[in-house]
Structures are given as structure tokens and as C-alpha cells.
Design a protein around this motif. Sequence first.
Motif, PDB file in Angstrom:
ATOM      1  N   UNK A   2      -7.624  -8.406  -3.609  1.00  0.00           N
ATOM      2  CA  UNK A   2      -8.408  -7.248  -3.988  1.00  0.00           C
ATOM      3  C   UNK A   2      -8.185  -6.722  -5.263  1.00  0.00           C
ATOM      4  N   UNK A   3      -9.368  -6.627  -6.049  1.00  0.00           N
ATOM      5  CA  UNK A   3      -9.257  -5.958  -7.434  1.00  0.00           C
ATOM      6  C   UNK A   3      -8.896  -4.504  -7.206  1.00  0.00           C
ATOM      7  N   UNK A  96      -0.243  12.923  -7.815  1.00  0.00           N
ATOM      8  CA  UNK A  96      -0.156  12.153  -9.014  1.00  0.00           C
ATOM      9  C   UNK A  96      -1.234  11.013  -8.945  1.00  0.00           C
ATOM     10  N   UNK A  97      -1.644  10.393  -7.766  1.00  0.00           N
ATOM     11  CA  UNK A  97      -2.593   9.452  -7.861  1.00  0.00           C
ATOM     12  C   UNK A  97      -3.154   9.345  -6.363  1.00  0.00           C
ATOM     13  N   UNK A  98      -4.398   9.058  -6.263  1.00  0.00           N
ATOM     14  CA  UNK A  98      -5.221   8.779  -5.005  1.00  0.00           C
ATOM     15  C   UNK A  98      -5.615   7.214  -5.272  1.00  0.00           C
ATOM     16  N   UNK A  99      -5.354   6.586  -4.023  1.00  0.00           N
ATOM     17  CA  UNK A  99      -6.244   5.438  -3.728  1.00  0.00           C
ATOM     18  C   UNK A  99      -7.298   5.555  -2.889  1.00  0.00           C
ATOM     19  N   UNK A 100      -8.448   4.824  -3.157  1.00  0.00           N
ATOM     20  CA  UNK A 100      -9.607   4.901  -2.143  1.00  0.00           C
ATOM     21  C   UNK A 100     -10.349   3.538  -2.532  1.00  0.00           C
ATOM     22  N   UNK A 101     -11.324   3.710  -1.274  1.00  0.00           N
ATOM     23  CA  UNK A 101     -12.405   2.301  -1.271  1.00  0.00           C
ATOM     24  C   UNK A 101     -13.765   3.061  -1.185  1.00  0.00           C
ATOM     25  N   UNK A 107     -13.416  -3.853  -1.707  1.00  0.00           N
ATOM     26  CA  UNK A 107     -13.108  -4.599  -2.836  1.00  0.00           C
ATOM     27  C   UNK A 107     -14.116  -4.002  -3.935  1.00  0.00           C
ATOM     28  N   UNK A 108     -14.046  -3.176  -5.047  1.00  0.00           N
ATOM     29  CA  UNK A 108     -12.643  -3.307  -5.470  1.00  0.00           C
ATOM     30  C   UNK A 108     -11.933  -1.934  -4.693  1.00  0.00           C
ATOM     31  N   UNK A 109     -10.751  -1.855  -4.949  1.00  0.00           N
ATOM     32  CA  UNK A 109      -9.932  -0.603  -4.364  1.00  0.00           C
ATOM     33  C   UNK A 109      -9.808   0.326  -5.837  1.00  0.00           C
TER      34      UNK A 109
END
Length: 118
Positions: A2-3, A96-101, A107-109
Motif C-alpha cells: 500500500x502507498x 502525534x499522528x493518525x493513520x486512516x484510509x 490504498x492509499x493509507x
Amino acid sequence: MATTLEATMTIPKNGKNIWTDMMQNPSKYKIPQGITEGNFLAASYAQFSDGVFVFGGVAVGTKDFNYPLFMVFDKDYNQIGGWPIDPSDWEDFQVNSIEFAVNDAEDPMYTLNIVEAS
């Protein structure tokens, strides 16, 4: 593979502590007449290289609490439904950071970095 795209949301100096205080001590912050639950007390935004952007911050809650709220939009300014970013369990704003889709294909993340201004 995944990008992953990254963007940075800058909040005011000492913003993590101030925004946490807004969340935990709502009676300390006088809310102007006409501002109701879900309206923002403090907010910022960040835009990713593909045009997706995030608008987020601290929103008005009940008399007992305020809460973090993030809205995700596509490059054409259409809000992406659901909860791509779900901060519902946050008790403070020290992230400090959040990851999501934005979709099930993941794709991408996206990684949203949250930093304080210097």
C-alpha cells in the motif's frame, strides 16, 4: 504494498495542552450564544498530495465534555462519509499522528502528523 501519503496539521504553540484542556474542562470556556454541540471551538487542517484534506480540532460537547472531531474531504471538497478518523476514545489531544484510509481498499493509507507551531 500500500502507498502511504503524509501531511502535517499544525496547531498553535502548546496546542496539545490547550486543546486537551478544552476537552476536559468545558465549563472553563465560555461558548458564544448560537454555538451548539458539534461546532468547533478550535480547528486546523492539512492537505495531502492527492488533494484529500482533513479539517479537525475540538468540538463543543455537552456541559460535561468537549471532544475531538475530524472530517475528511476528497479533492473536490466532498466530505467522505463514515469515520475515516475515529477519535471517539480520546481523553486528551496528545496524539502525534493518525493513520486512516478513506475506503475499504485501504490504498492509499494516510498518515496525518499533528505538530505544534514553534
